[in-house]
Design a protein around this motif. Structure first.
Motif, PDB file in Angstrom:
ATOM      1  N   LYS A  86      37.770   0.611  32.649  1.00 24.72           N
ATOM      2  CA  LYS A  86      37.688   0.978  31.231  1.00 24.72           C
ATOM      3  C   LYS A  86      37.730   2.491  31.055  1.00 24.72           C
ATOM      4  CE  LYS A  86      35.119  -3.181  29.938  1.00 24.72           C
ATOM      5  NZ  LYS A  86      33.917  -3.746  29.279  1.00 24.72           N
ATOM      6  N   GLY A  87      38.436   3.153  31.952  1.00 23.86           N
ATOM      7  CA  GLY A  87      38.525   4.607  31.996  1.00 23.86           C
ATOM      8  C   GLY A  87      38.520   5.031  33.453  1.00 23.86           C
ATOM      9  N   TYR A  88      38.280   6.300  33.679  1.00 23.87           N
ATOM     10  CA  TYR A  88      38.176   6.779  35.059  1.00 23.87           C
ATOM     11  C   TYR A  88      36.816   6.385  35.635  1.00 23.87           C
ATOM     12  CZ  TYR A  88      42.259   9.782  34.174  1.00 23.87           C
ATOM     13  OH  TYR A  88      43.515  10.257  33.876  1.00 23.87           O
ATOM     14  N   ASP A  89      36.834   5.779  36.802  1.00 26.16           N
ATOM     15  CA  ASP A  89      35.622   5.495  37.562  1.00 26.16           C
ATOM     16  C   ASP A  89      36.045   5.357  39.024  1.00 26.16           C
ATOM     17  OD1 ASP A  89      33.051   4.981  38.341  1.00 26.16           O
ATOM     18  OD2 ASP A  89      32.832   3.086  37.246  1.00 26.16           O
ATOM     19  N   HIS A  90      36.529   6.475  39.575  1.00 24.65           N
ATOM     20  CA  HIS A  90      37.200   6.472  40.865  1.00 24.65           C
ATOM     21  C   HIS A  90      36.739   7.644  41.734  1.00 24.65           C
ATOM     22  CE1 HIS A  90      39.828   4.118  38.222  1.00 24.65           C
ATOM     23  NE2 HIS A  90      40.352   3.562  39.302  1.00 24.65           N
ATOM     24  N   ASN A  91      37.026   7.499  43.011  1.00 30.53           N
ATOM     25  CA  ASN A  91      36.706   8.521  43.996  1.00 30.53           C
ATOM     26  C   ASN A  91      37.965   9.329  44.337  1.00 30.53           C
ATOM     27  OD1 ASN A  91      35.311   9.716  46.465  1.00 30.53           O
ATOM     28  ND2 ASN A  91      36.961   8.557  47.438  1.00 30.53           N
ATOM     29  N   TRP A  92      37.835  10.640  44.259  1.00 32.43           N
ATOM     30  CA  TRP A  92      38.910  11.546  44.663  1.00 32.43           C
ATOM     31  C   TRP A  92      38.617  12.069  46.075  1.00 32.43           C
ATOM     32  CZ3 TRP A  92      38.735  10.134  39.809  1.00 32.43           C
ATOM     33  CH2 TRP A  92      39.881  10.205  39.012  1.00 32.43           C
ATOM     34  N   VAL A  93      39.640  12.120  46.899  1.00 27.62           N
ATOM     35  CA  VAL A  93      39.504  12.506  48.300  1.00 27.62           C
ATOM     36  C   VAL A  93      39.861  13.985  48.431  1.00 27.62           C
ATOM     37  CG1 VAL A  93      40.223  12.023  50.673  1.00 27.62           C
ATOM     38  CG2 VAL A  93      40.115  10.154  48.979  1.00 27.62           C
ATOM     39  N   VAL A  94      38.849  14.837  48.387  1.00 28.45           N
ATOM     40  CA  VAL A  94      39.079  16.274  48.539  1.00 28.45           C
ATOM     41  C   VAL A  94      39.282  16.615  50.005  1.00 28.45           C
ATOM     42  CG1 VAL A  94      38.080  18.570  48.158  1.00 28.45           C
ATOM     43  CG2 VAL A  94      37.781  16.778  46.445  1.00 28.45           C
ATOM     44  N   ALA A  95      38.600  15.886  50.895  1.00 24.67           N
ATOM     45  CA  ALA A  95      38.726  16.085  52.335  1.00 24.67           C
ATOM     46  C   ALA A  95      38.433  14.756  53.015  1.00 24.67           C
ATOM     47  CB  ALA A  95      37.776  17.173  52.817  1.00 24.67           C
ATOM     48  N   ARG A  96      38.521  14.731  54.336  1.00 23.41           N
ATOM     49  CA  ARG A  96      38.240  13.507  55.084  1.00 23.41           C
ATOM     50  C   ARG A  96      36.961  13.621  55.903  1.00 23.41           C
ATOM     51  NH1 ARG A  96      42.811  10.023  55.497  1.00 23.41           N
ATOM     52  NH2 ARG A  96      44.116  10.482  53.686  1.00 23.41           N
ATOM     53  N   ASP A  97      36.296  14.773  55.844  1.00 26.57           N
ATOM     54  CA  ASP A  97      35.087  14.947  56.648  1.00 26.57           C
ATOM     55  C   ASP A  97      34.104  15.875  55.939  1.00 26.57           C
ATOM     56  OD1 ASP A  97      36.405  17.349  56.850  1.00 26.57           O
ATOM     57  OD2 ASP A  97      36.662  17.304  59.015  1.00 26.57           O
ATOM     58  N   LEU A  98      32.885  15.900  56.437  1.00 22.08           N
ATOM     59  CA  LEU A  98      31.875  16.814  55.914  1.00 22.08           C
ATOM     60  C   LEU A  98      32.239  18.244  56.272  1.00 22.08           C
ATOM     61  CD1 LEU A  98      28.676  14.847  57.016  1.00 22.08           C
ATOM     62  CD2 LEU A  98      29.615  14.971  54.709  1.00 22.08           C
ATOM     63  N   SER A  99      31.778  19.187  55.471  1.00 20.69           N
ATOM     64  CA  SER A  99      32.006  20.604  55.771  1.00 20.69           C
ATOM     65  C   SER A  99      30.673  21.278  56.074  1.00 20.69           C
ATOM     66  CB  SER A  99      32.686  21.301  54.592  1.00 20.69           C
ATOM     67  OG  SER A  99      31.867  21.251  53.435  1.00 20.69           O
ATOM     68  N   ARG A 100      30.730  22.364  56.803  1.00 21.57           N
ATOM     69  CA  ARG A 100      29.511  23.103  57.138  1.00 21.57           C
ATOM     70  C   ARG A 100      28.927  23.777  55.904  1.00 21.57           C
ATOM     71  NH1 ARG A 100      28.617  23.997  62.564  1.00 21.57           N
ATOM     72  NH2 ARG A 100      27.407  25.879  62.073  1.00 21.57           N
ATOM     73  N   GLU A 101      29.793  24.269  55.027  1.00 24.66           N
ATOM     74  CA  GLU A 101      29.370  24.953  53.810  1.00 24.66           C
ATOM     75  C   GLU A 101      29.931  24.218  52.599  1.00 24.66           C
ATOM     76  OE1 GLU A 101      27.269  27.433  53.773  1.00 24.66           O
ATOM     77  OE2 GLU A 101      27.184  27.549  55.965  1.00 24.66           O
ATOM     78  N   PRO A 102      29.255  24.323  51.450  1.00 21.43           N
ATOM     79  CA  PRO A 102      29.781  23.679  50.240  1.00 21.43           C
ATOM     80  C   PRO A 102      31.185  24.174  49.892  1.00 21.43           C
ATOM     81  CG  PRO A 102      27.511  24.370  49.909  1.00 21.43           C
ATOM     82  CD  PRO A 102      27.952  24.976  51.212  1.00 21.43           C
ATOM     83  N   ARG A 103      32.057  23.251  49.503  1.00 22.21           N
ATOM     84  CA  ARG A 103      33.412  23.600  49.099  1.00 22.21           C
ATOM     85  C   ARG A 103      33.654  23.082  47.686  1.00 22.21           C
ATOM     86  NH1 ARG A 103      35.526  19.739  53.829  1.00 22.21           N
ATOM     87  NH2 ARG A 103      34.414  17.874  53.152  1.00 22.21           N
ATOM     88  N   LEU A 104      34.664  23.614  47.040  1.00 19.70           N
ATOM     89  CA  LEU A 104      34.949  23.244  45.662  1.00 19.70           C
ATOM     90  C   LEU A 104      35.453  21.812  45.576  1.00 19.70           C
ATOM     91  CD1 LEU A 104      35.216  24.244  42.677  1.00 19.70           C
ATOM     92  CD2 LEU A 104      37.618  24.693  43.220  1.00 19.70           C
ATOM     93  N   LEU A 105      34.793  21.001  44.730  1.00 18.03           N
ATOM     94  CA  LEU A 105      35.230  19.629  44.481  1.00 18.03           C
ATOM     95  C   LEU A 105      35.783  19.440  43.074  1.00 18.03           C
ATOM     96  CD1 LEU A 105      32.415  17.465  46.148  1.00 18.03           C
ATOM     97  CD2 LEU A 105      34.485  18.409  47.176  1.00 18.03           C
ATOM     98  N   ALA A 106      35.309  20.242  42.117  1.00 12.83           N
ATOM     99  CA  ALA A 106      35.786  20.076  40.742  1.00 12.83           C
ATOM    100  C   ALA A 106      35.454  21.312  39.917  1.00 12.83           C
ATOM    101  CB  ALA A 106      35.159  18.842  40.095  1.00 12.83           C
TER     102      ALA A 106
END
Length: 379
Positions: free
Chosen positions: A273-293
């Motif tokens: 009924k709208g957007y309710d999905h997962n976007w794949v920014v990467a395939r693994d965890l990162s050591r430091e926070p990275r931009l997701l949105a």
């Protein structure tokens, strides 16, 4: 107290101008009671430029967040209730910490070390956000508060073995921080006494125009730097495919007004009924926070960047807000009045090895570090 906010690009942040005497502060107050009479606390973090975050011990939830616009006018940019009565009656995960496993698990079932575990089904045929009494519905303990250049509060919850069907005694902490650069941090950590699964996130509903704004959030401009998303079936469980966003209404690599493409006959949109999905920014965890949105609200000029060490972000466009909830402003919350951006591992990962792993073993520490960085842009 004045603050100079700089216009910024995709990765920029705004700097606060303060005097040495100015510092972030913390205050504590009662917020209400649990059904058993236990006290629910509200902890308010305030920085020198007036930005203010209120966290309640129920659900370790962000109850409100006051953020300045381009004219330094403050507005509460998160949805929620003014009193405990609302949270107890119809929580809707407003601002809450969700887990043990955020998002959906197909059939509420998963296998770990050859043993099948069953969790409550609270979303049709599936489990959602940990089950019928997930971390959003328990009263966490406030274990530490700190003033200073960065104000903070740490809350803790000990989830017993087989709580909602999950194995292992899990000790979880949620630390909220607010600094002088207008960055709200949420740091989740957890340890276990036996193998288990975990995927925590924060479920704040955002409307950068203000939670009482009649415009809703469909005019917000969203950017997600992801080349793939995970399509879902009719019950919103990922199919296992990593589908390219190119040429689809899921392509937010360039700034796009959310409401521009949400009304469509596209099957994926009809499922949720709208957007309710997962976007794949990467395939693994990162050591430091990275931009997701990145989210921008044109009228107020408020901008929010979402950073995390997690590889995915669930974007939910407020599809199930149905006009039956009266929020803090006294207004009914309607479909599209807010959006949710949850940094996390991919949905149903316990059942989909190609998505990675959410397993946590004794001796390991789980961590999800989230940063909501606020600034403004000019006209």
């Amino acid at each position: 107290m004045k603050k100079t906010l700089m216009a910024m690009g995709l990765l920029g942040t705004a700097a606060a101008v303060t005097t040495p005497a100015e510092a972030a502060s913390v205050s504590r107050a009662p917020f209400g009671q649990m059904p058993d009479g236990a006290a629910v606390e509200a902890i308010t973090l305030t920085n020198a430029s007036g930005m203010q975050a209120r966290i309640i011990s129920y659900g370790a939830a962000l109850q409100s967040l006051l953020v300045p616009d381009r004219h330094e006018e403050l507005a509460d940019v998160t949805l929620g209730y003014p009193t405990m009565a609302g949270y107890l009656a119809k929580g809707e995960f407003f601002g809450a910490t969700v887990g043990r496993v955020a998002n959906r698990i197909a059939g509420g079932k998963f296998t770990l070390d050859g043993k099948v575990y069953q969790t409550p089904l609270n979303d049709g045929p599936n489990a959602l956000h940990g089950g019928s009494k997930g971390f959003d519905k328990v009263n966490w303990k406030v274990v530490e508060v700190k003033d200073g250049p960065t104000a903070s509060v740490t809350l803790r919850y000990v989830s017993p073995h087989l709580d909602q069907g999950y194995p292992g005694q899990l000790t979880v902490t949620a630390t909220y921080t607010l600094d002088e650069q207008n960055v709200l941090g949420v740091d989740y950590r957890a340890t276990t006494d036996r193998p288990t699964v975990i995927n925590l996130s924060n479920h704040a509903y955002w409307n950068l125009a203000g939670e009482g704004s009649p415009e809703g959030a469909m005019g917000h401009i969203l950017t997600i730097p992801a080349e793939h998303f995970t399509p879902v079936n009719a019950t919103l469980i990922p199919t296992g495919e990593f589908r390219p966003v190119a040429g689809t209404i899921f392509d937010f690599r360039r700034p796009t007004r959310i409401g521009k493409r949400v009304r469509t006959s596209e099957e994926q949109i009809l499922f949720g009924k709208g957007y309710d999905h997962n976007w794949v920014v990467a395939r693994d965890l990162s050591r430091e926070p990275r931009l997701l949105a990145r989210v921008e609200e044109p009228k107020s000029g408020r901008v929010m960047h979402v950073f995390s060490n997690q590889p995915g972000i669930q974007f939910y466009s407020g599809n199930f807000l149905d006009g039956t909830i009266v929020g803090k402003s006294g207004r009914l919350y309607r479909q599209g009045d807010a959006i949710v951006l949850e940094p996390q591992m991919f949905p149903d990962t316990p059942n989909q090895p190609a998505f990675g792993s959410v397993r946590l073993n004794p001796g390991q520490t789980y961590r999800n570090t989230i940063q909501f960085r606020f600034s403004t842009v000019g006209r």
